[in-house]
Design a protein around this motif. Structure first.
Motif: not given
Lengths: 231, 231, 231
Positions: C38-47, C49-65
């Motif tokens: 199950k995909i919980a969400g995505l990480l992306d440095l440049n976006r 939190v809350g933005e979406q790709t294919l329905g999955y949310q950007i959960l945060g940045r690498h330091e939030d992991l």
């Protein structure tokens, strides 16, 4: 027993794989995935009886074959040798030694064979390969990984498409000819017999028999005799 | 009745295949394997009514189509013509003659269409072809045998990928343009409209509309007009 | 919730996709089609939190992991970054921040993985790709759309085959090396580490480490350092 997808190998006809190289391993995998035949073992001139490949034993040498047919109740064989001319010589020898043995084909479940396409005995078709409708594939041919033979195209006996080689529609590839990895024939191209088209080449014109050709567009670079090494 | 995978053709909508060449045979095979539509027959300008291809009859010529729609309860059509410009002219003529007829798509079960990829009406996708997520394929396109359109790439109406042609992500292929057999577009390449990229070519830079280009790297070799032969 | 083939995502382990580019979209599609995670969400440095790709949310940045691992009960991750060197740096950073997180692989259902082929952690295999028997694919590799790795061939960690790239049998591709879209290695070719073989090229001879090579036949055109852009 090797890992396999076969559920009930008791009921299946037994075959022998002739050859035990990397090419033979690809064919073993296909036969297992198809689940039509049980592999009794392998023949290899250069290895000792009892050595193994993918869990299958070397049963003997070619001269042992008539005896092995009885011992292992062999119904069929696949000649798992990549070189077209060598494969043809071995096939002839096997047929002479054991006339009752049938040459069977192997077609990967993730290959695609179109409607009214014909596949000759002894031919192997690898994963990702496509033979489109009304194509005709001769005896003892190879359609290697991810290759494609398009509609109405014809491959003569003992010819081969290397990995990712592709043809347009209405092409002809003569007996014993090898289209090497990544090469392309555009629509309607005819390749003679015993000809080799080199890796990554693009044939825009017909190529005669007994030639080595390569490049984009492919040019004939020299003659070759039956059985010469490919390049 | 031809051999087919269709179990209950009674319940399916009937379609007509326009064209009866080798390309049409590939499309017939796909429609049968999909099992979504029943093929009532074929139209072909140059053949007589009653002649057959893969067991389907030539029903008539284009001018007979309005009558045939009624006779055969036709719901849809596929224009099975490989040349992009000719296909567009025929599609327009058919639409004018029979506005109620829907152009349907055909997608081989061994093709792969990614998530959120869109496929326009009248488009055909051959065995082994891959359209990755978020790609957009226009109306009346061809993704030929083992070709691939990568993520976020766009094909305009009446454009085509030849057998084994491949694109990187984020490419654009303009309407009516043909990427010939074995050609490649690297990531992000844009091809204009009515342009032809030759067999086995590799496009490392964008190519304008109305051009013929080939080679690795691909270079523009001449201009072309809509409807010119490909090469 | 995005459209997906997953029937019961409750019972599946959750993973995070690191990256949200087009390459990430291809991987999301594969993970959904596999239905193993199950995909919980995505990480992306440049976006944000809350933005979406294919329905999955950007959960945060690498330091939030480290925090996100707890919040979302993350068991695994896939680094969805196409550049081999950047992917390796991100993988190291993720491993340092969250040693408990497993790197998982993703294999498209329409890819073909042969018998006794091995696939390392973090490796992704796209639609139409083929890895033949006894091939060995390292950690964090990419076998892109319709590519093929033939029998007994070896890919080092963080190496990649671009779309439609193909090898013969018994090839070796060193760690961090990239075989670009449409390129070919004939049987037995060895490619060093951190080397790039350009789009549409055909390697007929071995290529050393830290090189850029292209053409048919491929020739070395310059040196490159780890992390240099590909071409």
């Amino acid at each position: 027993m090797p890992n396999s997808l076969q559920e009930n190998t008791e009921a299946m006809d037994s075959i022998v794989i002739i050859g035990s190289s990397g090419h033979a391993k690809v064919i073993i995998d296909i036969v297992e995935q198809e689940g039509r035949y049980k592999i009794a073992g392998l023949l290899d001139l250069n290895r000792k009886v009892g050595e193994q490949t993918l869990g299958y034993q070397i049963l003997g040498r070619h001269e042992d074959l008539p005896q092995l047919v009885t011992t292992h109740a062999l119904k069929g064989a696949i000649v798992a040798i990549g070189d077209n001319f060598v494969r043809s010589k071995v096939a002839v020898r096997v047929k002479e030694a054991c006339p009752s043995l049938l040459f069977v084909s192997a077609r990967h479940p993730k290959a695609s064979i179109g409607r009214d396409a014909s596949v000759g005995e002894g031919t192997v078709i690898m994963a990702g390969a496509t033979a489109n409708p009304c194509s005709s594939i001769g005896r003892f041919c190879i359609l290697n990984t991810n290759s494609s033979l398009d509609h109405d195209s014809v491959m003569g006996d003992f010819s081969s498409l290397g990995p990712r080689a592709a043809t347009g529609g209405n092409c002809r590839i003569g007996s014993y000819s090898a289209i090497a990895i990544g090469a392309v024939l555009i629509h309607g191209i005819h390749i003679g017999e015993h000809t080799v088209l080199g890796a990554g080449s693009t044939a825009l014109r017909n190529i005669d028999s007994f030639k080595v050709a390569y490049g984009t567009p492919a040019k004939v670079v020299r003659d070759r005799k039956p059985g010469d090494t490919y390049l």
